[in-house]
Design an enzyme around this catalytic site. Structure first.
Site, short mmCIF file in Angstrom:
data_model
loop_
_atom_site.label_atom_id
_atom_site.label_comp_id
_atom_site.label_asym_id
_atom_site.label_seq_id
_atom_site.Cartn_x
_atom_site.Cartn_y
_atom_site.Cartn_z
N ASP A 129 25.70 -25.34 31.27
CA ASP A 129 25.71 -24.50 30.28
C ASP A 129 26.51 -25.16 29.13
O ASP A 129 27.72 -24.67 28.71
CB ASP A 129 25.94 -23.02 30.42
CG ASP A 129 25.71 -22.30 29.02
OD1 ASP A 129 25.44 -22.70 28.06
OD2 ASP A 129 26.19 -20.95 29.06
N SER B 299 31.16 -16.81 23.40
CA SER B 299 30.47 -17.67 24.29
C SER B 299 30.83 -19.02 23.47
O SER B 299 30.85 -19.27 22.22
CB SER B 299 29.08 -17.51 24.06
OG SER B 299 28.56 -16.71 25.14
N GLY B 300 30.88 -20.05 24.13
CA GLY B 300 31.04 -21.65 23.73
C GLY B 300 32.53 -21.91 23.57
O GLY B 300 32.93 -22.99 23.26
N HIS C 29 23.69 -22.28 25.57
CA HIS C 29 23.18 -21.28 25.29
C HIS C 29 23.24 -20.70 23.77
O HIS C 29 22.60 -19.92 23.27
CB HIS C 29 23.22 -20.15 26.44
CG HIS C 29 24.54 -19.26 26.03
ND1 HIS C 29 25.63 -19.61 27.04
CD2 HIS C 29 24.99 -18.32 25.34
CE1 HIS C 29 26.56 -18.68 26.53
NE2 HIS C 29 26.21 -18.02 25.56
#
Length: 272
Positions: A128, A223-224, A79
């Site tokens: 994801d 995120s990530g 994402h």
């Protein structure tokens, strides 16, 4: 279906624009939101900053974290990929202060973006995860380390303490830290995280939940990034930050949810 959509609306994508010795640090710290504090320099050496230039004008800004998994490859969340065009991205290893040049950084252009084929854009469906291939390899300058990964299928026990790191917001709607943050965060086993009062059916077995105490959590900008855990005598990246509650990053019984790396080992090695 209506119930599922209602639940899914609670999910917040944990990215956003933002400018080891691994010893236990016992000195007094200034607490930050999500229960974290400034990480000591040169500790989480596999942590990277994924940066984006939306106008292709060489004006990059931090959007997500990532993990260095090979000289040419970085792992992040699917994402986090805002555009399929690799030229809009760069990866920074050895980053510490986002707003200053520390002398430890390496800035690398992205050659290719590889998104997991099971990613649908729906966080509740999982998968994801993405891999970025760099145009030129990272070299060892003393400020980076290729991450160790877990064994295929490896599952962490309930309440196992891992570390969340990143440059995410210090509060929902709050400020962005200049310095890389770290926070210990306990794993919540799947049977608990998937119960109705927690994340319910949105928590899949290919995910890792951690936190949910209302004190420690990932937030926009994290995120990530990696969930790093000391297992089998080594620090291994067991998770990729995926989602959390949209209303408030550190909600009680709504832990940060990570893509479980051990569920994707074969895919990772197949694309590298």
């Amino acid at each position: 279906m209506i119930r599922f959509v209602a639940l899914l609306s609670c999910i917040g994508v944990i990215y956003g624009r933002a400018p080891l010795n691994h010893a236990v640090h016992n000195e007094r710290r200034t607490e930050r939101v999500v229960g974290g504090w400034d990480a000591p320099p040169n500790t989480w050496r596999w942590q990277v900053s994924l940066q984006y230039d939306s106008y292709n004008s060489n004006d990059y800004y931090h959007i997500c974290g990532g993990t260095l998994i090979a000289a040419y490859y970085v792992m992040t969340a699917a994402h986090c990929i805002l555009s399929p065009e690799a030229r809009y991205y760069r990866v920074v290893t050895g980053e510490y202060n986002l707003y200053e040049y520390d002398g430890s950084e390496q800035f690398k252009s992205v050659e290719k973006i590889i998104i997991h084929p099971g990613w649908t854009g729906d966080l509740g469906n999982g998968n994801d995860i993405a891999v970025l291939k760099l145009k030129t390899p990272i070299y060892d300058n003393g400020y980076l380390q290729i991450a160790d990964l877990p064994y295929p299928g490896q599952v962490l026990p309930h309440d196992f303490t891992c570390y969340l790191t990143g440059w995410g917001l210090l509060a929902t709607g709050g400020s962005t830290p200049a310095i890389l943050q770290e926070a210990p965060i306990p794993v919540v086993e799947h049977s608990v995280c998937s119960s109705p009062e927690w994340w319910g059916s949105l928590a899949k077995k290919t995910m890792v939940c951690a936190g949910g105490d209302g004190k420690t959590a990932g937030c926009q900008g994290d995120s990530g990034g990696p969930l790093s855990c000391l297992t089998d005598g080594a620090w291994r990246v067991h998770g990729v930050v995926s989602y959390g509650p949209a209303a408030d990053c550190n909600m009680f019984r709504k832990p940060t949810v990570f893509t479980r790396v051990s569920s994707f080992i074969e895919w990772l090695y197949s694309v590298m």
